[in-house]
Write an enzyme that holds these catalytic residues in place. Sequence first.
Site, PDB file in Angstrom:
ATOM      1  N   GLN A 157       6.535 -69.374 -19.569  1.00  0.00           N
ATOM      2  CA  GLN A 157       5.250 -69.379 -18.861  1.00  0.00           C
ATOM      3  C   GLN A 157       4.236 -68.463 -19.544  1.00  0.00           C
ATOM      4  OE1 GLN A 157       4.239 -67.314 -15.113  1.00  0.00           O
ATOM      5  NE2 GLN A 157       3.962 -69.344 -14.225  1.00  0.00           N
TER       6      GLN A 157
ATOM      7  N   CYS B 101      -0.661 -66.126 -10.282  1.00  0.00           N
ATOM      8  CA  CYS B 101      -0.423 -64.682 -10.107  1.00  0.00           C
ATOM      9  C   CYS B 101      -1.585 -64.032  -9.350  1.00  0.00           C
ATOM     10  CB  CYS B 101      -0.228 -64.004 -11.459  1.00  0.00           C
ATOM     11  SG  CYS B 101       0.073 -62.240 -11.260  1.00  0.00           S
TER      12      CYS B 101
ATOM     13  N   ARG C 139      12.072 -65.263  -4.635  1.00  0.00           N
ATOM     14  CA  ARG C 139      12.624 -64.004  -4.115  1.00  0.00           C
ATOM     15  C   ARG C 139      14.070 -64.109  -3.646  1.00  0.00           C
ATOM     16  NH1 ARG C 139       7.810 -63.291  -0.180  1.00  0.00           N
ATOM     17  NH2 ARG C 139       8.075 -65.545  -0.369  1.00  0.00           N
TER      18      ARG C 139
HETATM   19  C1  LIG Z   1       8.584 -59.903  -8.329  1.00  0.00           C
HETATM   20  C2  LIG Z   1       7.853 -61.205  -8.480  1.00  0.00           C
HETATM   21  C3  LIG Z   1       7.305 -61.554  -9.700  1.00  0.00           C
HETATM   22  C4  LIG Z   1       6.626 -62.767  -9.855  1.00  0.00           C
HETATM   23  N1  LIG Z   1       6.142 -63.112 -11.093  1.00  0.00           N
HETATM   24  C5  LIG Z   1       5.588 -64.337 -11.284  1.00  0.00           C
HETATM   25  C6  LIG Z   1       5.212 -64.774 -12.587  1.00  0.00           C
HETATM   26  O1  LIG Z   1       5.384 -64.071 -13.593  1.00  0.00           O
HETATM   27  N2  LIG Z   1       4.641 -66.014 -12.687  1.00  0.00           N
HETATM   28  C7  LIG Z   1       4.444 -66.824 -11.607  1.00  0.00           C
HETATM   29  O2  LIG Z   1       3.935 -67.938 -11.748  1.00  0.00           O
HETATM   30  N3  LIG Z   1       4.826 -66.442 -10.367  1.00  0.00           N
HETATM   31  C8  LIG Z   1       5.396 -65.243 -10.193  1.00  0.00           C
HETATM   32  N4  LIG Z   1       5.847 -64.892  -8.942  1.00  0.00           N
HETATM   33  C9  LIG Z   1       5.767 -65.855  -7.841  1.00  0.00           C
HETATM   34  C10 LIG Z   1       7.038 -66.696  -7.728  1.00  0.00           C
HETATM   35  O3  LIG Z   1       7.222 -67.475  -8.875  1.00  0.00           O
HETATM   36  C11 LIG Z   1       6.989 -67.618  -6.493  1.00  0.00           C
HETATM   37  O4  LIG Z   1       5.893 -68.482  -6.644  1.00  0.00           O
HETATM   38  C12 LIG Z   1       6.835 -66.859  -5.180  1.00  0.00           C
HETATM   39  O5  LIG Z   1       7.687 -65.733  -5.132  1.00  0.00           O
HETATM   40  C13 LIG Z   1       7.111 -67.769  -3.967  1.00  0.00           C
HETATM   41  O6  LIG Z   1       8.418 -68.265  -3.996  1.00  0.00           O
HETATM   42  P1  LIG Z   1       9.610 -67.625  -3.064  1.00  0.00           P
HETATM   43  O7  LIG Z   1       9.132 -67.703  -1.644  1.00  0.00           O
HETATM   44  O8  LIG Z   1      10.798 -68.481  -3.343  1.00  0.00           O
HETATM   45  O9  LIG Z   1       9.755 -66.206  -3.508  1.00  0.00           O
HETATM   46  C14 LIG Z   1       6.484 -63.662  -8.754  1.00  0.00           C
HETATM   47  C15 LIG Z   1       7.036 -63.300  -7.527  1.00  0.00           C
HETATM   48  C16 LIG Z   1       7.714 -62.104  -7.369  1.00  0.00           C
HETATM   49  C17 LIG Z   1       8.320 -61.759  -6.026  1.00  0.00           C
END
Ligand SMILES: Cc1cc2nc3c(=O)[nH]c(=O)nc-3n(C[C@H](O)[C@H](O)[C@H](O)COP(=O)(O)O)c2cc1C
Length: 329
Positions: free
Chosen positions: A70, A101, A226
């Site tokens: 990415q 982000c 997460r």
């Molecule tokens: C610690 C952390 C780092 C993340 N870093 C990125 C990232 O580098 N690029 C991105 O597109 N989303 C990033 N996200 C978002 C996740 O990819 C995802 O969209 C978001 O956590 C929702 O999904 P979930 O409910 O399964 O956690 C990050 C989320 C967390 C918690």
Amino acid sequence: MFIGKLEFKNPVFLAPMAGVTDMAYRILARELGCALVYSEMVSDKGIKYRNVHTLDMLKTSAGERPLTMQLFGAQPESLAEAAAYVESLGCADILDINMGCPAPKIVKNEEGSALMREPARAFAIMQAVRRAVKMPVTVKMRKGWDSENVNVVEMAKLAETAGMDAIAVHGRTREEFYRGHADWDIIAAVKQAVHIPVIGNGDIRSGQDAARMMEQTGCDAVMIGRAAQGNPWIFRKISEYLVTGKEPPEPDMAERSALILRHLDMLLAYKGEYVGPREMRKHATWYTKGLLHGAHLRELFNKAERREDFVEILDQMQACDFAAGKCMN
Ligand SMILES: Cc1cc2nc3c(=O)[nH]c(=O)nc-3n(C[C@H](O)[C@H](O)[C@H](O)COP(=O)(O)O)c2cc1C
């Protein structure tokens, strides 16, 4: 489902997470049944200036393929150049553009979810990256900037026009960060609006959640963020549930402990004797979440500096059946 010519029989993907989805974690996720892993977000400027830390993030291994790298940035030309560089290295199978982000330091540079506010720029970026490489290109978006500006359906149509091979949708606005509940209806609306594959993301914690999201939204695959922290077994769980309707049992202490050690050994190999153990502390904290006496274990892990320290704590963890709450010591 297909992304470009790549076929995925198991629709369970690992979300990109900065500080989490490095090579070590990705290898574990793949071994435990995750069909497609995403890298942490990588800066186009870091690639342009050949920043050592950024170039380290482009290192990948055979065990984690297929892999999506990415990229984040704000300028079409710069992102296109970075994409071409990644393709020339042959280190990834798919390229993804970050439009999700929410971090202030990213958004203030017009990167990440700030692009949801600028459809014309976002479109130019997608077109430029598409033209720069032959490999599949995908984009990851949020629901919109804020509740007044929910535009992911329009943005998804732009993505399709720009030649994106798939789109991942996190059902929250930028304003929401990670609060509240992800809106799965908006994922369904995107799925209705485009013909390219849609990857649903937000709040999946179990096989039931994954099945429910696929049913409610019609999405082609699910992406787990997460709930995968300190829990790569979730990929085995969800993959099995989607096929059999049953989740396999939780890993026992021996399996848990062996995997934590393997994770540490990979971090030691990839990041060295100083950084490796320090990065492992954060993962160890997640691995012990929900275990009885987890707080005590976390306290110990947070002081661990060498491999032997971790081995000692893991021995204690195994001697005491923390999960069952029985301690033999
Ligand atoms: C610690 C952390 C780092 C993340 N870093 C990125 C990232 O580098 N690029 C991105 O597109 N989303 C990033 N996200 C978002 C996740 O990819 C995802 O969209 C978001 O956590 C929702 O999904 P979930 O409910 O399964 O956690 C990050 C989320 C967390 C918690």
